[in-house]
Design a protein around this motif. Structure first.
Motif, PDB file in Angstrom:
ATOM      1  N   LYS A   1      19.943 -31.973   1.622  1.00 26.53           N
ATOM      2  CA  LYS A   1      21.106 -31.977   0.753  1.00 26.53           C
ATOM      3  C   LYS A   1      22.014 -33.038   1.060  1.00 26.53           C
ATOM      4  O   LYS A   1      22.214 -33.398   2.121  1.00 26.53           O
ATOM      5  CB  LYS A   1      21.626 -30.456   1.017  1.00 26.53           C
ATOM      6  CG  LYS A   1      22.178 -30.160   2.385  1.00 26.53           C
ATOM      7  CD  LYS A   1      22.790 -28.550   2.338  1.00 26.53           C
ATOM      8  CE  LYS A   1      23.376 -28.286   3.333  1.00 26.53           C
ATOM      9  NZ  LYS A   1      23.842 -26.771   3.526  1.00 26.53           N
TER      10      LYS A   1
ATOM     11  N   HIS B   1      20.621 -31.098  -3.892  1.00 32.46           N
ATOM     12  CA  HIS B   1      19.428 -30.492  -3.011  1.00 32.46           C
ATOM     13  C   HIS B   1      18.305 -31.639  -3.544  1.00 32.46           C
ATOM     14  O   HIS B   1      18.123 -31.724  -4.614  1.00 32.46           O
ATOM     15  CB  HIS B   1      19.026 -29.188  -3.387  1.00 32.46           C
ATOM     16  CG  HIS B   1      20.140 -28.304  -2.879  1.00 32.46           C
ATOM     17  ND1 HIS B   1      20.259 -27.956  -1.789  1.00 32.46           N
ATOM     18  CD2 HIS B   1      21.298 -27.602  -3.660  1.00 32.46           C
ATOM     19  CE1 HIS B   1      21.396 -27.044  -1.611  1.00 32.46           C
ATOM     20  NE2 HIS B   1      21.871 -26.909  -2.709  1.00 32.46           N
TER      21      HIS B   1
ATOM     22  N   SER C   1      18.589 -24.833  -4.196  1.00 33.11           N
ATOM     23  CA  SER C   1      17.618 -24.994  -3.089  1.00 33.11           C
ATOM     24  C   SER C   1      16.252 -24.361  -3.345  1.00 33.11           C
ATOM     25  O   SER C   1      15.296 -24.956  -2.956  1.00 33.11           O
ATOM     26  CB  SER C   1      18.363 -24.493  -1.693  1.00 33.11           C
ATOM     27  OG  SER C   1      18.434 -23.041  -1.962  1.00 33.11           O
TER      28      SER C   1
END
Length: 180
Positions: free
Chosen positions: A119, A131, A156
């Motif tokens: 990230k 991300h 994510s």
């Protein structure tokens, strides 16, 4: 004890039989099954492989673009966007680039031999955390780099799902077309 011996004999024969065979046989890998995904054959785009992508029925038809720089971009809806291109798959070089980046502060979230999830933030900028993933795929004798689309905005969980899909890349030989 004789049942054990009989089972051992059957097992041994099974192993010997399974390991035998002609050296001319071609091993064909079967597609990995992912719930809610379907395999996309990439031969028509010049890549002798297939990859699992979110199914069209639930997510919409894939948008596939072969870029001028030779990358194949695949997007499905707003939550799936990857690019596949020939490369070296040098994860150590990517890690060094992330460490030396003068704009972004980067953190590696997960890593294994062939993949990296990371990230990036611009400290004190108010810009949302980005991300990303990178995957080195070896298909046949070629090395490919698979990553999320740089202009996409993925959470994510989306990145994890795209990496899982990237890991399903497998070689698919083009089929000969029959002339009528």
């Amino acid at each position: 004890m004789s049942i054990f011996k009989n089972l051992l004999i059957v097992f041994t024969i099974s192993i010997i039989t399974a390991c035998g065979g002609s050296s001319n046989e071609e091993i064909v890998s079967k597609p990995v099954e992912l719930k809610g995904y379907e395999e996309l054959d990439l031969n028509q785009y010049g890549f002798q492989m297939g990859i699992m992508i979110p199914n069209a029925e639930e997510n919409g038809e894939p948008n596939i673009t072969l870029t001028e720089r030779g990358a194949l971009e695949i997007t499905v809806g707003q939550s799936f966007g990857i690019e596949i291109m020939f490369g070296e798959g040098d994860i150590e070089l990517l890690k060094m680039d992330l460490k030396e980046d003068l704009v972004f502060s980067s953190e590696i979230v997960k890593e294994d031999t062939n993949s990296l999830i990371y990230k990036q933030d611009i400290p004190d900028s108010g810009i949302k955390t980005q991300h990303h993933f990178f995957y080195k795929a070896v298909v046949g004798s070629n090395i490919y780099e698979v990553r999320d689309l740089i202009d996409g905005s993925y959470g994510s969980a989306m990145i994890e799902n795209m990496l899982t899909a990237a890991k399903t890349l497998r070689e698919i030989k083009p089929t000969a077309k029959v002339q009528a």
